[in-house]
Design a protein around this motif. Structure first.
Motif, PDB file in Angstrom:
ATOM      1  N   ARG A 137     -14.536   0.921   2.605  1.00 29.91           N
ATOM      2  CA  ARG A 137     -14.264  -0.084   3.641  1.00 29.91           C
ATOM      3  C   ARG A 137     -13.544  -1.213   2.929  1.00 29.91           C
ATOM      4  N   LEU A 138     -12.648  -1.877   3.593  1.00 32.51           N
ATOM      5  CA  LEU A 138     -11.966  -3.013   2.977  1.00 32.51           C
ATOM      6  C   LEU A 138     -12.990  -4.047   2.542  1.00 32.51           C
TER       7      LEU A 138
ATOM      8  N   ALA B 127      -8.230  -7.678  -0.154  1.00 33.22           N
ATOM      9  CA  ALA B 127      -9.106  -6.790   0.607  1.00 33.22           C
ATOM     10  C   ALA B 127      -8.903  -5.333   0.207  1.00 33.22           C
ATOM     11  N   ILE B 128      -7.661  -4.964  -0.084  1.00 37.79           N
ATOM     12  CA  ILE B 128      -7.398  -3.593  -0.535  1.00 37.79           C
ATOM     13  C   ILE B 128      -7.999  -3.396  -1.929  1.00 37.79           C
ATOM     14  N   GLU B 129      -7.721  -4.349  -2.814  1.00 38.40           N
ATOM     15  CA  GLU B 129      -8.202  -4.323  -4.190  1.00 38.40           C
ATOM     16  C   GLU B 129      -9.721  -4.131  -4.256  1.00 38.40           C
TER      17      GLU B 129
ATOM     18  N   CYS C 232     -10.213   5.205   3.537  1.00 39.46           N
ATOM     19  CA  CYS C 232     -10.588   3.784   3.585  1.00 39.46           C
ATOM     20  C   CYS C 232     -10.531   3.306   5.029  1.00 39.46           C
ATOM     21  N   LEU C 233     -11.668   2.796   5.516  1.00 42.96           N
ATOM     22  CA  LEU C 233     -11.758   2.373   6.916  1.00 42.96           C
ATOM     23  C   LEU C 233     -11.307   0.913   7.030  1.00 42.96           C
TER      24      LEU C 233
ATOM     25  N   PHE D  60       0.849  -1.189   0.000  1.00 45.81           N
ATOM     26  CA  PHE D  60       0.000   0.000   0.000  1.00 45.81           C
ATOM     27  C   PHE D  60       0.885   1.239   0.000  1.00 45.81           C
ATOM     28  N   ARG D  61       0.536   2.229  -0.844  1.00 43.20           N
ATOM     29  CA  ARG D  61       1.427   3.389  -1.006  1.00 43.20           C
ATOM     30  C   ARG D  61       0.755   4.721  -0.672  1.00 43.20           C
ATOM     31  N   GLY D  62      -0.412   4.671  -0.018  1.00 45.28           N
ATOM     32  CA  GLY D  62      -1.066   5.904   0.402  1.00 45.28           C
ATOM     33  C   GLY D  62      -0.590   6.316   1.791  1.00 45.28           C
TER      34      GLY D  62
END
Lengths: 199, 199
Positions: B169-170, B191-193, B140-141, B100-102
């Motif tokens: 939300r994931l 889950a991120i996708e 994103c929660l 993850f890059r955020g």
């Protein structure tokens, strides 16, 4: 991927070396130590330092205590005619809890073929010398009632035999409060084997 | 009954306060720390001290790191249009592991009626202010997919709604009742996708 601070990785690695602490537990504990009050975390560090500063190994029985000889060995009221041979100091404290009043000898482990631990890795030589010198009436072999513990007791019995001391082993049988319908066959076999007379 | 040295009792008590370490484990660990090489034991003490000396809480996202702002917040190459809201720093590291890059926001826990933990016990106020100030496109929660985690996400969604930010939300690719710190990387990447919109 941003690396975690090295001090966190180091703490996780150190915790992971402790027995029974896997990588996930080590991580959980490390973040716990970061989350709690700083003083609370440092108290644990200090407790480790203090214990290593305060506690030494008794040169007589290999118990751990603040003094050498330890509190047990230097207590003149104890029964010096019996040595109870245990694997570890924490087993010693169990016997203290139930009121044993003789002396101890701490082996610092048990013999194990699997782990390549023999008599010379334990305090067996010191036990033999001590029995020769102090001539107790009885040496009770209180190693654990499992494969390695029994094996260790057998070797110790062989070595002590020539010294003419009475050698005993802790009773094996039903655990107090257990149910005969539920204990294992080996426990039940022990209980029959070691049955004692009431008459 | 001879008492154990106070330093041993103290160490056992300190270890017993750690999560998942009961009295028996604490005793076992304490005697392990007495048995191993002195330096090895002191290294653990030092690791705890070092981590508490080196690591601070990021004043922006509440991540734990050696610097404030933390490595993530001060990394100019990161995608500043998305904030991933996590319960704890060790969950943050899992998202780092899967690329993850955020940016992140660490809540420092989750809401729980049982434990009487509400929004004010977490960094919810700081999150709202941060979203108002920095205007990310998406929040994103990423609280855990269990009762408290879902409840926390619901409350956060309500609070963020008026700010006009996209709230996600994931994906429920995560097995319900699991722990983010423990699922596999591929589950987490999925889950991120598949994160879905709540607004």
């Amino acid at each position: 991927m941003v690396a975690r601070d090295r001090s966190i990785e180091n703490l996780i690695e150190r915790l992971n070396r402790l027995p029974g602490i896997g990588p996930k537990s080590a991580e959980r504990l490390a973040f716990h130590l970061l989350k709690i009050d700083r003083d609370e975390a440092l108290q644990l560090a200090r407790a480790i330092e203090n214990v290593r500063a305060a506690v030494r190994t008794c040169s007589v029985c290999f118990n751990l205590d603040a003094s050498d000889p330890c509190g047990v060995c230097s207590d003149e009221t104890r029964d010096r005619s019996i040595f109870l041979v245990v694997e570890d100091p924490r087993e010693l404290t169990r016997f203290e809890d139930v009121g044993f009043r003789g002396l101890y000898h701490v082996l610092q482990g048990r013999m194990s073929q699997l782990e390549n631990i023999g008599p010379d890795d334990l305090t067996v030589g010191a036990l033999i010398k001590r029995v020769e010198r102090d001539r107790p009436a009885e040496v009770c072999l209180a190693t654990n009632p499992d494969l390695e513990g029994e094996g260790t007791a057998r070797v110790l019995a062989e070595r002590l035999q020539p010294l003419g001391v009475k050698i005993t082993r802790l009773a094996r049988g039903l655990p107090a409060g257990s149910s005969i319908a539920q204990v294992s066959s080996s426990i039940l076999a022990d209980a029959i084997e070691g049955r004692r007379s009431l008459s």
